[in-house]
Structures are given as structure tokens and as C-alpha cells.
Write an enzyme that holds these catalytic residues in place. Structure first.
Site, mmCIF file in Angstrom:
data_model
loop_
_atom_site.group_PDB
_atom_site.id
_atom_site.type_symbol
_atom_site.label_atom_id
_atom_site.label_comp_id
_atom_site.label_asym_id
_atom_site.label_seq_id
_atom_site.Cartn_x
_atom_site.Cartn_y
_atom_site.Cartn_z
ATOM 1 N N HIS A 29 -101.164 65.922 -52.376
ATOM 2 C CA HIS A 29 -100.466 66.693 -51.476
ATOM 3 C C HIS A 29 -99.566 65.745 -50.504
ATOM 4 O O HIS A 29 -98.485 66.189 -50.287
ATOM 5 C CB HIS A 29 -101.436 67.457 -50.709
ATOM 6 C CG HIS A 29 -100.924 68.253 -49.528
ATOM 7 N ND1 HIS A 29 -100.291 69.515 -49.813
ATOM 8 C CD2 HIS A 29 -100.629 67.801 -48.155
ATOM 9 C CE1 HIS A 29 -99.774 69.886 -48.645
ATOM 10 N NE2 HIS A 29 -100.152 69.033 -47.692
ATOM 11 N N ARG A 32 -96.399 64.768 -52.522
ATOM 12 C CA ARG A 32 -95.604 65.836 -52.936
ATOM 13 C C ARG A 32 -94.742 66.629 -51.814
ATOM 14 O O ARG A 32 -93.753 66.688 -51.945
ATOM 15 C CB ARG A 32 -96.485 67.149 -53.334
ATOM 16 C CG ARG A 32 -95.714 68.071 -53.952
ATOM 17 C CD ARG A 32 -96.244 69.437 -54.762
ATOM 18 N NE ARG A 32 -97.491 69.734 -54.175
ATOM 19 C CZ ARG A 32 -98.406 70.447 -54.795
ATOM 20 N NH1 ARG A 32 -98.508 70.635 -55.849
ATOM 21 N NH2 ARG A 32 -99.587 70.846 -53.815
ATOM 22 N N ASN A 148 -101.789 53.406 -33.365
ATOM 23 C CA ASN A 148 -102.193 54.608 -32.827
ATOM 24 C C ASN A 148 -101.899 55.011 -31.515
ATOM 25 O O ASN A 148 -101.656 56.235 -31.048
ATOM 26 C CB ASN A 148 -103.701 54.998 -33.359
ATOM 27 C CG ASN A 148 -103.788 55.259 -34.716
ATOM 28 O OD1 ASN A 148 -103.249 55.293 -35.675
ATOM 29 N ND2 ASN A 148 -104.999 55.291 -35.107
ATOM 30 N N TYR A 152 -99.755 58.044 -30.090
ATOM 31 C CA TYR A 152 -100.275 59.198 -29.632
ATOM 32 C C TYR A 152 -100.292 59.339 -28.062
ATOM 33 O O TYR A 152 -100.498 60.271 -27.378
ATOM 34 C CB TYR A 152 -101.705 59.475 -29.884
ATOM 35 C CG TYR A 152 -101.993 59.780 -31.476
ATOM 36 C CD1 TYR A 152 -101.468 60.770 -32.204
ATOM 37 C CD2 TYR A 152 -102.384 58.701 -32.608
ATOM 38 C CE1 TYR A 152 -101.275 61.134 -33.528
ATOM 39 C CE2 TYR A 152 -102.303 58.937 -33.839
ATOM 40 C CZ TYR A 152 -101.939 60.293 -34.273
ATOM 41 O OH TYR A 152 -101.884 60.276 -35.674
ATOM 42 N N THR A 208 -100.327 58.097 -41.817
ATOM 43 C CA THR A 208 -100.827 58.252 -43.252
ATOM 44 C C THR A 208 -101.853 58.955 -43.234
ATOM 45 O O THR A 208 -102.570 59.545 -44.305
ATOM 46 C CB THR A 208 -100.764 57.196 -43.886
ATOM 47 O OG1 THR A 208 -101.799 56.307 -43.575
ATOM 48 C CG2 THR A 208 -99.570 56.305 -44.189
ATOM 49 N N LEU A 210 -104.617 57.537 -42.965
ATOM 50 C CA LEU A 210 -105.602 56.426 -43.586
ATOM 51 C C LEU A 210 -105.922 55.180 -42.534
ATOM 52 O O LEU A 210 -107.004 54.454 -42.941
ATOM 53 C CB LEU A 210 -105.185 55.672 -44.843
ATOM 54 C CG LEU A 210 -104.854 56.906 -46.091
ATOM 55 C CD1 LEU A 210 -104.159 56.283 -47.074
ATOM 56 C CD2 LEU A 210 -106.239 57.350 -46.404
#
Ligand code: ADP
Length: 255
Positions: A29, A32, A148, A152, A208, A210
Site C-alpha cells: 500500500h 502503491r 519527528n 510534528y 514512512t 517506520l
């Protein structure tokens, strides 16, 4: 023998298989969706008469999606390298001050790109120490926490990174931001691969899904832990702990 196989073993195997399928579905996903966007833009460029300005705009968007796939592939490769290799031995070490300042330099660059220099990033230095461990892994772990925080915390965010000794003689390196914070129900799942609190926010800023899985892996390989404290509306603190066995006085770096 086969007949002695316990129900809980069967359950564990089934669970591992389900997790593998889930992972493959997630990766597919994640690949894609940028591909779909890129294909759509190619079609647009082929069929529409566009001004130079419009073309440049579409090409920049395509570039962004390609970058997203590149980030995904490098994070996947890093994770699989981590899983397939033994814990870092004693052959490498890094001064914690260098580790922090290198990660901060990268984060500052990202902050400039994303927020044009309106965030504040600062270091709260602790005692000079050496960390015995894999330099590049440690750098990517701290780099992920800092990126991060940058991504954020928002344009007016304040981000601090620092380190201190722990009661057990180990060390902790922490990253604190005054961003949106994370609700307690998300915390237990935050380090799962592809788990995101806000999917679109993560993607927009190049995430990502991850990053924290990588951080957790790296720090556990070094015998430490990733600890997360967060209060919604106030911000988050991420701590990397390292056990005493991996810490040396910085003076031992001198030849
Ligand atoms: P991502 O690439 O989505 O940032 P991560 O594994 O690094 O993936 O983080 C997982 C999720 O944890 C993020 O999608 C985000 O929802 C949340 N998160 C991570 N760091 C922070 C932070 N400093 N402040 C708020 N939320 C955060």
C-alpha cells in the site's frame, strides 16, 4: 514430536504469519499510493497543454512522491539489516556530544526546509561520555526522534535535545518538543511498523511510518530502551536509555 506441539506454539506461528501478511500488505500500500500519484501526473503531462509554470509544479509534486518511495525503501533496508545482524560489538564508539550535534545539524536543516527557520532547536549538554556502539545506527535513531519533533511540533515549535546520567550509571539521550503531544491510547502501539496517529500529517511531512520502529530496534540492540512521555496539547519527550556497560568516560577517547 508433532503430537506434542502445544496450542500456544500453533498460535504463535499463526500470529507470526498474520503479522508477516499484514506487513507485506502495508508495504504494498505504501508503495502503491505514491506510484498512483506519479502515474496520474505523467498522464496529465502527456495529455494537457500546460504552461512552463504548471509543468514545473507537477514535476515538483512527482519528485516529492518519488522521494517518499526512496525514504520508504531506505527505511525498509535499514530495518532488515538491523534484524539480520548481531548486536554491535565493542569495536566502535562515539562521543555523545558529537552524536547529538551531528543529529542536530541534520534536524536544523530539515527544520529550515519545512518551517523556514521559525522553530527553535537547542542542546542541553550533559557530562562528556563515550557510547560504545554502532555510530551510524545511533545517529539514525536520534535523527529519527529529532526529525519527528521537527515534523510534528509545528512552525513555532521549540525542540530541545540533551543527555544526562541515569541512576544506574547508564546514560539517557532525550528529545523534547512542545508540539501536539500524543494521546495515551496511542502510546503502546507507536513503535509498531506503519502505526501513525495522523496518517495524512505523517505523509505530508515525508514520514514512512517506520521511524520509531527503527529507533526501538537500534536502542534495544544496544541494550537500552525507548521511553515515551507525552501530554496532549503540551508536547512529547522521547528518551533513549543506554546501559552502563556501553558508557565510558570521554577521556578514554584520547590516544
Ligand atoms: P512517521 O514516519 O509517521 O513519523 P514514526 O514511526 O516516526 O512514523 O512515528 C509514528 C507516529 O508517532 C507518527 O505518525 C506520529 O503520529 C507519532 N509521533 C512521533 N513523534 C511524534 C512527536 N514528536 N509528536 C507527536 N506525534 C509524534
Amino acid at each position: 514430536g508433532r503430537r506434542l506441539m502445544l496450542t500456544r506454539d500453533v498460535t504463535a506461528i499463526e500470529l507470526a504469519e498474520a503479522m508477516r501478511r499484514d506487513f507485506v500488505a502495508n508495504v504494498s500500500h505504501e508503495i502503491r499510493s505514491p506510484l498512483t500519484v506519479i502515474s496520474g501526473f505523467i498522464e496529465t503531462l502527456q495529455t494537457l497543454e500546460l504552461s512552463a509554470e504548471e509543468r514545473a509544479h507537477f514535476l515538483a509534486l512527482m519528485q516529492q512522491q518519488a522521494q517518499r518511495m526512496q525514504n520508504l525503501v531506505s527505511d525498509l533496508l535499514l530495518l532488515s539489516r538491523l534484524e539480520g545482524s548481531p548486536p554491535p560489538d565493542e569495536s566502535e564508539c562515539v562521543a555523545v556530544a558529537d552524536w547529538v550535534s551531528e543529529a542536530l545539524t541534520q534536524a536544523q536543516a530539515l527544520s529550515n526546509v519545512l518551517h523556514g527557520g521559525s522553530q527553535t532547536l537547542s542542546v542541553v549538554a550533559g557530562p562528556p561520555r563515550l557510547v560504545v556502539g554502532a555510530r551510524s545506527e545511533l545517529l539514525s535513531a536520534l535523527g529519527n526522534l529529532l526529525s519527528n519533533a521537527v515534523r510534528y511540533a509545528g512552525a513555532q515549535g521549540h525542540i530541545d535535545v540533551g543527555w544526562q546520567e541515569r541512576a544506574d550509571g547508564g546514560l539517557e539521550v532525550w528529545v523534547r518538543d512542545d508540539g501536539p503531544g500524543i494521546a495515551p491510547e496511542h502510546l503502546p502501539r507507536l513503535t509498531e511498523r506503519f502505526y501513525r496517529v495522523d496518517r495524512s500529517r505523517s505523509r505530508e511531512s515525508g514520514g514512512t511510518g517506520l521511524g520509531l520502529a527503527i529507533v526501538k530496534h537500534v536502542i534495544q540492540r544496544h541494550g537500552g530502551e525507548l521511553l515515551i512521555d507525552s501530554v496532549v496539547g503540551q508536547g512529547s519527550t522521547f528518551r533513549l536509555t543506554l546501559p552502563p556497560a556501553r558508557i565510558r568516560p570521554a577521556a578514554s577517547a584520547e590516544p
